[in-house]
Design a protein around this motif. Structure first.
Motif, PDB file in Angstrom:
ATOM      1  N   ALA A 108      -1.416  -2.607  13.079  1.00 47.02           N
ATOM      2  CA  ALA A 108      -1.765  -1.265  13.022  1.00 47.02           C
ATOM      3  C   ALA A 108      -0.629  -0.699  11.889  1.00 47.02           C
ATOM      4  CB  ALA A 108      -1.076  -0.461  14.349  1.00 47.02           C
ATOM      5  N   TRP A 109      -1.060  -0.830  10.712  1.00 43.78           N
ATOM      6  CA  TRP A 109      -0.233  -0.625   9.543  1.00 43.78           C
ATOM      7  C   TRP A 109      -0.146   1.114   9.528  1.00 43.78           C
ATOM      8  CZ3 TRP A 109       2.320  -4.162   7.562  1.00 43.78           C
ATOM      9  CH2 TRP A 109       2.158  -5.454   7.410  1.00 43.78           C
ATOM     10  N   GLY A 110      -1.147   1.847  10.010  1.00 40.49           N
ATOM     11  CA  GLY A 110      -1.275   3.057   9.891  1.00 40.49           C
ATOM     12  C   GLY A 110      -1.598   3.587   8.372  1.00 40.49           C
ATOM     13  N   ASP A 111      -1.240   4.788   7.876  1.00 45.75           N
ATOM     14  CA  ASP A 111      -1.713   4.993   6.496  1.00 45.75           C
ATOM     15  C   ASP A 111      -0.597   4.662   5.374  1.00 45.75           C
ATOM     16  OD1 ASP A 111      -4.032   6.336   7.336  1.00 45.75           O
ATOM     17  OD2 ASP A 111      -2.966   8.232   7.551  1.00 45.75           O
ATOM     18  N   LEU A 112      -0.931   3.759   4.574  1.00 46.99           N
ATOM     19  CA  LEU A 112      -0.296   3.350   3.749  1.00 46.99           C
ATOM     20  C   LEU A 112      -0.758   3.587   2.223  1.00 46.99           C
ATOM     21  CD1 LEU A 112       0.923  -0.395   4.964  1.00 46.99           C
ATOM     22  CD2 LEU A 112       2.207   1.507   5.204  1.00 46.99           C
ATOM     23  N   ASP A 113       0.291   3.769   1.297  1.00 50.14           N
ATOM     24  CA  ASP A 113      -0.121   3.977  -0.198  1.00 50.14           C
ATOM     25  C   ASP A 113      -0.473   2.606  -0.697  1.00 50.14           C
ATOM     26  OD1 ASP A 113       0.069   6.803  -0.558  1.00 50.14           O
ATOM     27  OD2 ASP A 113       2.146   6.531  -0.306  1.00 50.14           O
ATOM     28  N   VAL A 114       0.566   1.508  -0.286  1.00 51.98           N
ATOM     29  CA  VAL A 114       0.534   0.213  -0.845  1.00 51.98           C
ATOM     30  C   VAL A 114       0.712  -0.442   0.388  1.00 51.98           C
ATOM     31  CG1 VAL A 114       2.712   0.422  -1.903  1.00 51.98           C
ATOM     32  CG2 VAL A 114       1.337  -1.032  -2.513  1.00 51.98           C
ATOM     33  N   LEU A 115       0.222  -1.928   0.424  1.00 53.97           N
ATOM     34  CA  LEU A 115       0.500  -3.180   0.975  1.00 53.97           C
ATOM     35  C   LEU A 115       0.976  -4.265   0.139  1.00 53.97           C
ATOM     36  CD1 LEU A 115       0.923  -4.475   4.036  1.00 53.97           C
ATOM     37  CD2 LEU A 115      -1.559  -4.894   3.894  1.00 53.97           C
ATOM     38  N   VAL A 116       2.042  -4.706   0.143  1.00 54.85           N
ATOM     39  CA  VAL A 116       2.367  -5.721  -0.676  1.00 54.85           C
ATOM     40  C   VAL A 116       2.477  -6.962   0.369  1.00 54.85           C
ATOM     41  CG1 VAL A 116       4.420  -6.911  -1.741  1.00 54.85           C
ATOM     42  CG2 VAL A 116       4.119  -4.566  -1.984  1.00 54.85           C
ATOM     43  N   ILE A 117       1.777  -8.194  -0.098  1.00 55.98           N
ATOM     44  CA  ILE A 117       1.409  -9.519   0.282  1.00 55.98           C
ATOM     45  C   ILE A 117       2.273 -10.524  -0.362  1.00 55.98           C
ATOM     46  CG2 ILE A 117       0.067 -11.032   1.094  1.00 55.98           C
ATOM     47  CD1 ILE A 117      -2.266  -9.219   1.256  1.00 55.98           C
ATOM     48  N   ASP A 118       3.351 -11.115   0.411  1.00 54.81           N
ATOM     49  CA  ASP A 118       4.076 -12.153  -0.211  1.00 54.81           C
ATOM     50  C   ASP A 118       3.349 -13.398   0.070  1.00 54.81           C
ATOM     51  OD1 ASP A 118       6.150 -13.883  -1.141  1.00 54.81           O
ATOM     52  OD2 ASP A 118       7.170 -13.739   0.558  1.00 54.81           O
ATOM     53  N   LEU A 119       2.502 -14.082  -1.028  1.00 53.72           N
ATOM     54  CA  LEU A 119       1.893 -15.120  -0.840  1.00 53.72           C
ATOM     55  C   LEU A 119       2.565 -16.526  -0.683  1.00 53.72           C
ATOM     56  CD1 LEU A 119      -1.187 -14.177  -3.076  1.00 53.72           C
ATOM     57  CD2 LEU A 119      -1.162 -14.356  -0.750  1.00 53.72           C
ATOM     58  N   PRO A 120       2.059 -17.589  -0.192  1.00 51.83           N
ATOM     59  CA  PRO A 120       2.825 -18.982  -0.413  1.00 51.83           C
ATOM     60  C   PRO A 120       2.778 -19.280  -1.882  1.00 51.83           C
ATOM     61  CG  PRO A 120       1.235 -19.006   1.317  1.00 51.83           C
ATOM     62  CD  PRO A 120       0.971 -17.474   0.430  1.00 51.83           C
ATOM     63  N   PRO A 121       3.768 -20.148  -2.342  1.00 51.49           N
ATOM     64  CA  PRO A 121       3.867 -20.555  -3.660  1.00 51.49           C
ATOM     65  C   PRO A 121       2.430 -21.558  -4.033  1.00 51.49           C
ATOM     66  CG  PRO A 121       5.438 -21.853  -2.383  1.00 51.49           C
ATOM     67  CD  PRO A 121       5.114 -20.502  -1.331  1.00 51.49           C
TER      68      PRO A 121
END
Length: 393
Positions: free
Chosen positions: A238-251
């Motif tokens: 339930a992220w709600g309303d976000l302007d931006v979601l940052v995803i930390d990917l694996p290397p």
């Protein structure tokens, strides 16, 4: 209360009927990768990729029945198109009468797709967005050890400090570090038994596999289960309303990165590298992977760019200097900035008090905020593929 066992889980799952009510999902060899940790059960159910959406109720039923086992504190069941070696095939779906050719005869084997020209490749499935989330940004690196997660956390906090509504997804299943970097512990709550409430610190909404399993637990999962779990964490939180979601990917540039790039409408990717040639070689691989799947490169960050001695203030180029800037110019992508190697960044990251949140007026925090501003300037200048907003109270 005795610990839940894998045998208990499989015995319970044998009560779930398979596709088209044929036998049960255990006898059909559809259940794999049962993993139990701290009372939480994780497993995958192999189904044909083209029937995944249709068979979602089967997955939900399997999850519900396992959740009812005494001692089970939580369940994560995922659908995957992967099938373990030697497993029985899923029964073929009977063809409906409407699919038959003229005169009631079925189409000949090898005939073209009914909705595409002969020999044409079927269109790629649309990348499914996340309700309420505007832009999704990936932070990636070609190799580990370059400070990617520290950069991702401070980038997210920098975007937050610049006035945006921000979330952070830790997509490194095997080595989740965001809980420690943000000093978050405990387990997330569920909303109505379906959505997960994200954890939060410093005003940043966060989700990580590190919240679901103990820090020292080894995640011995095959690639398809990891990919399915990631997409579930992305879309069932339930992220709600976000302007931006940052995803930390694996290397690296493996299955997880490719899955996220192909199935998630990424607004772009930030590549993190150190200045030396060996790191830049791997950074090029990450850039090339995103370009192949038509994901914009928002820029390169040169992390550990130089070292400032805390006692004298002297500057030392321990890993060289300027390599990432030169590489960005060579491949024609933006250069986002240089982050120094400082005791402050290292100590505060280890303590779970990242510099952007704990020393907002300091020089290191200013660097991350400038990088965040440069990233957002590019993202906000592009049309965003935004999913319909669903507000979570």
């Amino acid at each position: 209360m005795p610990d839940v066992t894998k045998e208990q889980v499989l015995e319970t799952l044998s009560k779930v009927r398979g596709p088209d009510l044929e036998s049960d999902i255990v006898s059909l060899g559809m259940v794999s990768d049962v993993f139990i940790s701290d009372g939480k059960v994780y497993f995958s159910v192999s189904v044909p990729a083209e029937r995944a959406r249709e068979l979602e109720p089967m997955r939900a039923a399997a999850e519900k029945i396992v959740k009812a086992i005494p001692g089970v504190r939580g369940v994560l069941a995922t659908l995957t198109a992967d099938r373990k070696a030697g497993a029985a095939p899923t029964p073929p779906r009977p063809q409906p009468a409407a699919a038959a050719g003229q005169g009631g005869q079925a189409p000949r084997s090898g005939s073209a797709h009914p909705h595409s020209p002969s020999g044409a490749t079927p269109p790629k499935p649309a990348r499914q967005g996340v309700p309420g989330v505007g832009a999704i940004i990936a932070v990636a690196s070609g190799k580990g050890g370059v400070g990617k997660s520290t950069t991702a956390v401070n980038l997210a906090l920098g975007l937050l400090a610049n006035g945006l509504r921000v979330g952070l997804l830790d997509a490194d299943i095997y080595g989740p570090s965001v809980p420690r970097l943000l000093q978050i512990s405990g387990r997330p709550e569920q909303i109505d038994g379906k959505y997960i409430k994200p954890m939060q610190n410093y005003g940043l909404k966060t989700m990580s596999m590190g919240f679901l399993v103990d820090e020292e637990t080894a995640m011995i999962w095959r690639g398809p289960m990891v990919q399915s779990a990631l997409l579930q964490m992305l879309r069932e939180v339930a992220w709600g309303d976000l302007d931006v979601l940052v995803i930390d990917l694996p290397p690296g540039t493996g299955d997880v990165q490719l899955t996220m790039a192909q199935q998630v409408p990424l607004a772009g990717a930030v590549i993190v590298s150190t200045p030396q040639d060996l790191a830049l070689i791997d950074a090029r691989k990450a850039v090339n992977m995103f370009r192949k799947v038509e994901i914009p490169i928002l820029g390169i960050v040169e992390n550990m760019s130089y070292f400032l001695a805390p006692d004298t203030g002297n500057r030392y180029n321990i890993f060289g200097h300027g390599g990432a800037r030169a590489e960005a110019e060579r491949i024609d992508v933006p250069f986002l900035g240089e982050v120094p190697l400082t005791m402050e960044i290292r100590e505060r990251s280890d303590a779970g008090t990242p510099v952007v949140a704990s020393v907002p007026e300091g020089p290191s925090a200013a660097i991350y905020r400038d990088i965040a501003a440069a990233v957002w300037a590019q993202v906000s200048g592009r049309p965003q593929r935004k999913a319909p907003a669903i507000r979570f109270e």
